[in-house]
Write a protein that holds these residues in place. Structure first.
Motif, short mmCIF file in Angstrom:
data_model
loop_
_atom_site.label_atom_id
_atom_site.label_comp_id
_atom_site.label_asym_id
_atom_site.label_seq_id
_atom_site.Cartn_x
_atom_site.Cartn_y
_atom_site.Cartn_z
N GLY A 160 20.58 -2.06 43.58
CA GLY A 160 21.46 -1.57 44.60
C GLY A 160 22.72 -0.81 44.02
N ARG A 161 22.84 -0.51 42.97
CA ARG A 161 23.88 0.34 42.17
C ARG A 161 23.32 1.72 41.80
NH1 ARG A 161 25.29 -3.34 37.17
NH2 ARG A 161 26.90 -1.60 36.97
N ALA A 162 24.25 2.61 41.86
CA ALA A 162 24.17 3.79 41.46
C ALA A 162 23.33 4.14 39.91
CB ALA A 162 25.06 4.89 41.65
N SER A 163 22.38 4.81 39.69
CA SER A 163 22.00 4.78 38.46
C SER A 163 22.95 5.64 37.66
CB SER A 163 20.42 5.52 38.28
OG SER A 163 19.58 4.62 39.09
N GLY A 164 22.87 5.37 36.28
CA GLY A 164 23.69 6.09 35.56
C GLY A 164 24.23 5.46 34.39
N ALA A 165 25.16 6.12 33.44
CA ALA A 165 25.66 5.30 32.23
C ALA A 165 27.22 5.59 32.51
CB ALA A 165 25.44 6.16 31.07
N SER A 166 27.89 4.34 32.78
CA SER A 166 29.19 4.20 32.96
C SER A 166 29.77 4.08 31.48
CB SER A 166 29.76 2.96 33.54
OG SER A 166 29.08 1.79 32.94
N LYS A 167 29.04 3.90 30.44
CA LYS A 167 29.73 3.93 29.26
C LYS A 167 28.55 4.86 28.56
CE LYS A 167 33.13 1.10 29.34
NZ LYS A 167 34.22 1.55 29.28
N LEU A 168 28.84 5.62 27.49
CA LEU A 168 28.09 6.40 26.47
C LEU A 168 27.46 7.71 27.16
CD1 LEU A 168 25.82 3.67 24.58
CD2 LEU A 168 28.22 4.77 23.62
N GLY A 169 28.03 7.81 28.23
CA GLY A 169 27.26 9.00 29.13
C GLY A 169 28.09 10.36 28.36
N ILE A 170 27.17 11.66 28.90
CA ILE A 170 27.13 12.68 28.18
C ILE A 170 28.55 13.40 28.19
CG2 ILE A 170 26.74 14.34 30.06
CD1 ILE A 170 25.27 14.50 26.26
N GLU A 171 29.43 12.81 29.08
CA GLU A 171 30.71 13.37 29.62
C GLU A 171 31.65 12.98 28.23
OE1 GLU A 171 30.82 9.22 31.34
OE2 GLU A 171 29.55 10.88 31.07
N ASN A 172 31.52 11.94 27.64
CA ASN A 172 32.05 11.64 26.42
C ASN A 172 32.00 12.49 25.42
OD1 ASN A 172 33.11 8.75 27.28
ND2 ASN A 172 30.92 8.74 27.44
N MET A 173 31.00 13.11 25.06
CA MET A 173 30.54 14.19 24.40
C MET A 173 31.35 15.59 24.55
SD MET A 173 26.80 15.64 22.75
CE MET A 173 26.52 15.96 21.21
N ALA A 174 31.07 15.85 25.76
CA ALA A 174 31.96 17.05 26.33
C ALA A 174 33.34 16.90 26.11
CB ALA A 174 31.72 17.00 27.75
N ALA A 175 34.12 15.65 26.46
CA ALA A 175 35.50 15.58 26.48
C ALA A 175 36.03 15.72 25.18
CB ALA A 175 36.03 14.39 27.24
N ALA A 176 35.20 15.19 24.31
CA ALA A 176 35.45 15.19 22.55
C ALA A 176 35.55 16.73 22.06
CB ALA A 176 34.70 14.31 21.82
N GLY A 177 34.71 17.27 22.70
CA GLY A 177 34.55 18.68 22.25
C GLY A 177 33.50 18.75 20.95
N VAL A 178 32.53 19.50 21.09
CA VAL A 178 31.61 19.63 19.88
C VAL A 178 31.70 21.13 19.27
CG1 VAL A 178 29.07 19.53 19.70
CG2 VAL A 178 30.13 18.25 21.53
N GLN A 179 32.57 20.94 18.35
CA GLN A 179 32.91 22.06 17.56
C GLN A 179 32.75 21.78 15.90
OE1 GLN A 179 36.33 24.91 17.95
NE2 GLN A 179 34.69 26.49 18.47
N GLY A 180 32.18 22.29 15.07
CA GLY A 180 32.09 22.00 13.80
C GLY A 180 31.14 22.91 12.73
N ARG A 181 30.92 22.59 11.80
CA ARG A 181 30.17 23.40 10.75
C ARG A 181 28.70 22.86 11.02
NH1 ARG A 181 31.52 23.18 4.77
NH2 ARG A 181 30.22 21.28 4.59
N GLY A 182 27.65 23.91 11.39
CA GLY A 182 26.39 24.02 11.23
C GLY A 182 25.89 24.39 10.03
N VAL A 183 24.54 23.75 9.55
CA VAL A 183 24.10 24.24 8.32
C VAL A 183 22.73 24.15 8.91
CG1 VAL A 183 23.41 23.43 6.21
CG2 VAL A 183 25.59 22.59 7.07
N MET A 184 22.01 25.31 8.39
CA MET A 184 20.61 25.76 8.68
C MET A 184 19.76 25.27 7.34
SD MET A 184 18.43 26.97 10.93
CE MET A 184 19.43 27.98 12.18
N ILE A 185 18.44 24.51 7.84
CA ILE A 185 17.39 24.37 6.91
C ILE A 185 16.13 25.16 7.64
CG2 ILE A 185 16.13 22.64 5.84
CD1 ILE A 185 18.57 20.88 5.72
N ASP A 186 15.85 25.80 6.91
CA ASP A 186 14.66 26.64 7.59
C ASP A 186 13.31 26.18 6.91
OD1 ASP A 186 12.92 28.69 8.47
OD2 ASP A 186 14.24 30.21 8.14
N LEU A 187 12.64 25.11 7.87
CA LEU A 187 11.40 24.65 7.49
C LEU A 187 10.32 25.79 7.66
CD1 LEU A 187 11.89 21.27 9.30
CD2 LEU A 187 12.30 21.82 6.79
N LYS A 188 10.13 26.64 8.55
CA LYS A 188 9.37 27.55 8.79
C LYS A 188 9.29 28.47 7.47
CE LYS A 188 7.82 31.59 11.31
NZ LYS A 188 8.23 32.77 12.20
#
Length: 349
Positions: A160-188
């Motif tokens: 009887g409750r709405a499905s979803g994550a009241s904690k750990l939801g993706i909105e926390n990641m969005a609000a924190a911002g995801v910007q930093g250093r990427g590093v490429m490892i080319d397995l191919k």
């Protein structure tokens, strides 16, 4: 007063509590202002790369029968579709022609982030011998992450409750911002397109050959060539061909798992559908996770997983220019309660 933690015993090799008793970000906490500035200094040319597949790829449901392609439809203006709609129908003095649409989509169909609420485990965090369904940092199924059925109780009626994550939801990641250093490892580039279970030995072999260094707070990308194959298949993926090719991580390789723990990486990102090879190698334990790398990263460490990213064009450019590092900007949708999200990442070099 400090908040009390929700657990007495935390899983082995976990970061539960390391960033606070109510932390919902995990290793995203390591994307500090200093790490962002470090990443910005990797930008030399101002060129950018879109790291997202078209969001209607891979196409069909061959990769996952539960995840369906997006469906775009017009909104309605009264009972008329609001697409190429001339407002002169309603007022002959108006010149405007309106287009407005809506989309129904599976949030993890294409290029995506897994949130920390995407996968949990049965775990005895109280030390009483009674395992519970838990997620990162001890957040509980049925309390903070809720579905329409309570699977903790056999034959339980709908919650009887709405499905979803009241904690750990993706909105926390969005609000924190995801910007930093990427590093490429080319397995191919190292293994070609043959099927290879990549453990610690293989990973170190590639990193040494490509002179790649991974540091604390980095977001590490793994190009396998799966993205190119999906684009070549033009929305009609051949699962038999995909399953017999391409490198992916052996999530049960203990030395690889130790490297992920010790490296302090924020995210593992791949152009394939799960980062790790599935089905996973057999386990010696009586009870075990089906997705061992998801267990380690999402449930224990708070390390984010990016799947089905479009990495090949960037990987080729980095190789041609003798580089492996770049500025990565990749916020998900700020959609409260969601456990995953499409993403349109941008690499700046």
């Amino acid at each position: 007063m400090p908040e009390e933690r929700r657990w007495t015993i935390r899983p082995e090799d976990s970061t539960w509590g390391d960033f606070g008793p109510d932390d919902q970000l995990g290793r995203l906490n390591l994307l500090t202002p200093e790490k962002v500035l470090q990443a910005v200094r990797e930008v030399k040319t101002g060129r950018t790369f879109c790291l997202s597949l078209p969001l209607d790829y891979p196409g069909g449901t061959a990769l996952n029968p539960r995840r369906k392609p997006p469906r775009i439809e017009p909104t309605l203006r009264g009972d008329k579709p609001n697409m190429v709609y001339p407002l002169s129908r309603d007022n002959p003095h108006l010149l405007d022609v309106i287009c407005d649409d809506t989309v129904q989509m599976t949030l993890q169909y294409s290029t995506q982030w897994d949130s920390l609420a995407h996968m949990g485990q049965w775990f005895d965090s109280s030390g009483t011998g009674k395992p519970e369904m838990l997620f990162y940092n001890g957040f509980r199924a049925g309390e903070e992450i809720v579905g329409p059925l309570d699977y903790r109780v056999e034959g339980a009626p709908p919650t009887g409750r709405a499905s979803g994550a009241s904690k750990l939801g993706i909105e926390n990641m969005a609000a924190a911002g995801v910007q930093g250093r990427g590093v490429m490892i080319d397995l191919k580039r190292h293994f070609g397109t043959k099927r290879v279970a990549v453990g610690y030995r293989e990973l170190m072999e590639v990193m040494e050959a490509q002179q790649v260094v991974v540091e604390s707070g980095d977001m590490v990308c793994f190009r396998t060539g799966t993205d190119e194959a999906l684009l070549d298949m033009a929305g009609d993926p051949d699962l038999s061909l995909l399953e017999g090719r391409f490198a992916a991580f052996d999530g049960r390789d203990e030395k690889l798992r130790r490297w992920i723990v010790d490296s302090n990486v924020v995210a593992l990102i791949a152009d394939n559908a799960a980062v790790e090879m599935l089905p996973a190698a057999p386990s010696a334990s009586e009870r075990y996770p089906s997705h061992p790398l998801h267990d380690l990263c999402l449930f224990r460490l708070g390390v984010y997983l990016g799947e089905l990213w479009h990495l090949s064009e960037l990987a080729d450019w980095l190789h041609a220019n003798g580089r492996s590092r770049f500025l990565l900007t990749a916020p998900p949708l700020r959609l409260p309660g969601a456990v995953g999200s499409p993403v349109t990442p941008i690499a700046s070099v």
